[in-house]
Design a protein around this motif. Structure first.
Motif, short mmCIF file in Angstrom:
data_model
loop_
_atom_site.label_atom_id
_atom_site.label_comp_id
_atom_site.label_asym_id
_atom_site.label_seq_id
_atom_site.Cartn_x
_atom_site.Cartn_y
_atom_site.Cartn_z
N GLN A 21 -101.18 -34.91 96.89
CA GLN A 21 -100.41 -35.56 95.82
C GLN A 21 -99.90 -34.53 94.82
OE1 GLN A 21 -103.56 -38.25 94.82
NE2 GLN A 21 -102.56 -40.00 95.77
N LEU A 22 -100.78 -33.56 94.46
CA LEU A 22 -100.38 -32.54 93.49
C LEU A 22 -99.23 -31.69 94.02
CD1 LEU A 22 -101.27 -31.49 90.67
CD2 LEU A 22 -102.42 -29.64 91.89
N LEU A 23 -99.33 -31.30 95.28
CA LEU A 23 -98.29 -30.49 95.90
C LEU A 23 -96.96 -31.24 95.88
CD1 LEU A 23 -98.11 -27.73 97.45
CD2 LEU A 23 -98.22 -29.07 99.55
N GLY A 26 -95.63 -31.45 92.33
CA GLY A 26 -95.13 -30.15 91.87
C GLY A 26 -93.70 -29.90 92.36
N PHE A 27 -93.50 -30.12 93.64
CA PHE A 27 -92.16 -29.92 94.20
C PHE A 27 -91.17 -30.88 93.56
CE2 PHE A 27 -93.82 -27.29 97.63
CZ PHE A 27 -92.75 -26.45 97.87
N LEU A 28 -91.61 -32.13 93.38
CA LEU A 28 -90.74 -33.13 92.75
C LEU A 28 -90.32 -32.69 91.35
CD1 LEU A 28 -91.99 -36.75 93.57
CD2 LEU A 28 -89.81 -35.67 94.15
N ILE A 119 -104.58 -23.94 95.74
CA ILE A 119 -103.80 -22.88 96.38
C ILE A 119 -104.01 -22.93 97.89
CG2 ILE A 119 -103.25 -20.44 96.31
CD1 ILE A 119 -105.12 -20.34 93.81
N GLN A 120 -105.23 -23.21 98.26
CA GLN A 120 -105.53 -23.30 99.66
C GLN A 120 -104.65 -24.35 100.33
OE1 GLN A 120 -109.44 -24.71 100.46
NE2 GLN A 120 -109.42 -24.00 102.56
N GLU A 121 -104.55 -25.49 99.67
CA GLU A 121 -103.70 -26.56 100.17
C GLU A 121 -102.25 -26.09 100.26
OE1 GLU A 121 -102.87 -30.50 101.34
OE2 GLU A 121 -104.68 -29.30 101.24
#
Ligand SMILES: [K+]
Ligand SMILES: [K+]
Lengths: 453, 453
Positions: A21-23, A26-28, A119-121
């Protein structure tokens, strides 16, 4: 990809957000900022003001390092607008997570376990160790390679343009190429067709996009280890399949286009070789074109679509289902046909869970591509190959097109932008982000066979 | 599908053949006989003598119950030729194995374990028990349903043709429909477009092809059990998905074609409903058409292609990857997204091996379809949708076409015939038949993870 939920308010437990969800968010966020910047009056030249949908499309294309464009980059955008695109490409390429960590590092903050998990994700890494070191390496390596590329390109361009323009073009195209973005400043949607026979430009761009598309873990592994034997299975597979596809692709294009007057037919043998090489390498997943894509034979379009769907290495700037996913499903089917149970390669066993996941990624990606294709058959008025090419290009964050992009309807632009986003964040990440995770069942149901196939 | 090798010469051990090989060879033999019969001078009307490739194509299409035709059945073939086609369809539909057992039964021979294994393979059954009883049932049930269909159709046709022709047409179209063959005698490649609004013809054909395409085990299970609850998981799944697809397909076609002047647009509401219903049901996998397929919108062509690829139930006369395979891969991806390990449905657990096999069948089928498509992009001169439609139709043994079949080059005819064969024998059977089976490894390799997706 691990999906442990991380609570940001541990005591209150109010908000739970998982890395997927965070990733996605972030892109959004980055896309929203980009859209606003590109809509600023001084981002575009006179009378080229972008509509919201067009700005959204362009920002998404840049952040997702795709390169599909509804307007020509050179003629539409001011230098400011072009720099915005360049920054979006760079931030999108490195991944907003890497950038976030970098900022935290500069501010002297410690990176806790939760940050490391993020970061791993973001980088799709396998272990938590050395995450911060990896991020530093990624940024340093990126700047180094892009710097070298920019210098070579600037020198080459200085014979065509003034020195200022040559330097800017060198930097822009180096960043665009290393990040597999495929944006160009050549004007009139021409991409690098003007340099089809130019050894310096073609080889510099190819080197940049291949290195950028292979994935940081592979590069790190290669730099660390002394011999091929000592490399991880992942690195070996990515290197071998990349080599294989970068030979097969160009050879097929060379054969299929040899006599086509719209592409290789008019070139001398040097141009034919360079043109076929570049077009065979670029679909995974840089998106420049040195040949007129719309003039390709249907067979070459088909080969291009296949290569675009496969894409590059995991954890780099490339899109697609990824070369490792591709090889795992091929091996799995072959394993079944040969009557064996386990998927082995190079005297190593691929975990069953990875095989299952590879199949799922491929099926899910195919379903998404076909669903968007179905929508486009309703909203657009174009032949199937134009639509399919566009959809696969967006999903693979490639950016090649048979010319349909600027002609897309508003709905078409929105769904293609959505597809670029899905393609960049990862085929399954959006699904992970949206789906309600369920607890494992405390019991097993009775097994029952059914007839299939 | 079990693949134990069976030795026919146990003492000498000279020849080993597995059921997959036997099944493939049986179909091949039938195709060869059919090809020769169709090339006989009195099989075709004056000046319509078939070339070898055309006869091969027609025989393959009949034996594999596909219905793609390079010549019009009514205008090209004599009554003898049409009867040959009808017999090929019936034998192909029942499966040569069933027929072989029947002959053995008539000759009073006992069916040994090996013979039972063969039939099991041929009908894709789950248990050895009651195989002979099943074969008897299959033949009896087939003749009964075909008989009823033939009578209804003959009565209806008697108002359009003379009584002799009406009876023959009734029998021919009933057999063609129940076996999902899609051959017709209406002339001029028109299929049943003349009956688009005819309730009797449309509902009779639909009933025949749905029953024939659902699979014998399902029918047997339904006839045996009293309530839905007691049905096997397989039966429940096939019934529900068939119902689901037979609603979704027609509804989509109804919406997408409502205003299309080339198809539903010119019909009254009754015609629209019947036309949409028939076209939504037929792709899985009968191959008649009551609408002009070439006039469908691209969106409807897309829906049709998807339905053709999915196909019908296992162990019947239908092709495609099968509805159960389709539902298993959808469920498997959904399971992964939801973060679970096991694929459960209706409080039953699908064995991991079946999930793996479903994925493999889908990927393998897609690969075969795209490989043949690639060949056609080289050998044929037609738009992508024409080629893709033709290829999926052949793979799914459907027999619908946008009109490309008679225009195919010789290479095109051969590869499409090959694809019909693959589609009928089963996506993986040919691979099983050709591949060298390897022994299981006596040890396990070390597991190593790689990054995918
Ligand atoms: K790209
Ligand atoms: K058929």
């Amino acid at each position: 990809m691990r999906l442990k939920s991380i609570s940001y308010f541990k005591s209150s437990n109010l908000i739970k957000i998982n890395p997927a969800q965070l990733l996605s968010l972030g892109f959004l966020g980055l896309i929203c900022v980009g859209t606003l910047l590109l809509m600023l009056p001084f981002a575009t030249k006179d009378r080229h003001h972008l509509s919201f949908v067009d700005a959204l499309f362009e920002a998404t294309s840049a952040v997702c390092v795709t390169g599909l464009v509804v307007v020509d980059t050179q003629t539409t955008f001011t230098t400011f607008g072009q720099i915005v695109l360049m920054v979006l490409i760079q931030v999108g390429g490195l991944g907003f997570m890497t950038v976030g960590v970098l900022i935290a590092l500069f501010l002297g903050k410690n990176i806790g376990l939760q940050g490391r998990l993020m970061i791993q994700e973001s980088l799709n890494q396998l272990s938590l160790q050395g995450m911060v070191r990896l991020v530093k390496f990624v940024v340093g390596f990126t700047l180094l390679i892009e710097g070298i590329g920019a210098i070579i390109l600037a020198i080459r361009f200085s014979s065509d343009f003034g020195i200022g323009k040559a330097v800017f073009y060198g930097i822009f195209h180096s960043i665009s190429s290393f990040n597999n973005a495929g944006f160009d400043l050549m004007g009139g949607f021409s991409s690098v067709t003007g340099y089809v026979s130019d050894v310096t430009v073609i080889l510099t761009l190819s080197s940049l996009l291949i290195i950028g598309g292979i994935g940081y873990t592979v590069i790190l592994d290669v730099l660390k280890k002394k011999s091929f034997k000592k490399l991880s299975l992942h690195t070996k597979l990515v290197l071998l399949i990349t080599l294989f596809l970068n030979v097969v692709g160009p050879v097929l294009i060379f054969i299929l286009e040899y006599n086509n007057p719209g592409t290789l037919g008019v070139l001398d043998i040097k141009g034919k070789v360079l043109g076929a090489f570049f077009h065979g390498v670029v679909p995974r997943t840089a998106g420049f074109n040195s040949l007129n894509t719309a003039e390709l034979t249907l067979s070459s379009q088909f080969v291009t679509m296949l290569l675009m769907f496969i894409g590059g290495g995991s954890g780099g700037t490339a899109g697609g289902i990824k070369v490792t996913t591709f090889v795992v499903i091929i091996l799995a089917v072959w394993t079944l046909i040969r009557g064996r149970d386990e998927v082995n390669i190079m005297q190593r066993r691929i975990p069953q869970e990875l095989v299952f996941r590879s199949f799922s990624i491929t099926i899910y990606s195919t379903a998404v591509v076909f669903f968007i294709l179905f929508i486009l058959t309703i909203t657009e008025n174009a032949p199937l190959n134009f639509l399919l090419f566009e959809v696969i290009s967006a999903f693979g964050t490639v950016g090649m097109s048979l010319g349909l992009t600027p002609e897309l309807s508003i709905v078409g632009k929105v769904v293609i932008a959505f597809l670029m986003f899905i393609g960049r964040v990862g085929p399954l990440t959006i699904a992970f982000a949206l789906a309600k995770r369920t607890k494992k069942l405390p019991f097993k149901y009775v097994e029952e066979k059914i007839m299939i196939g």
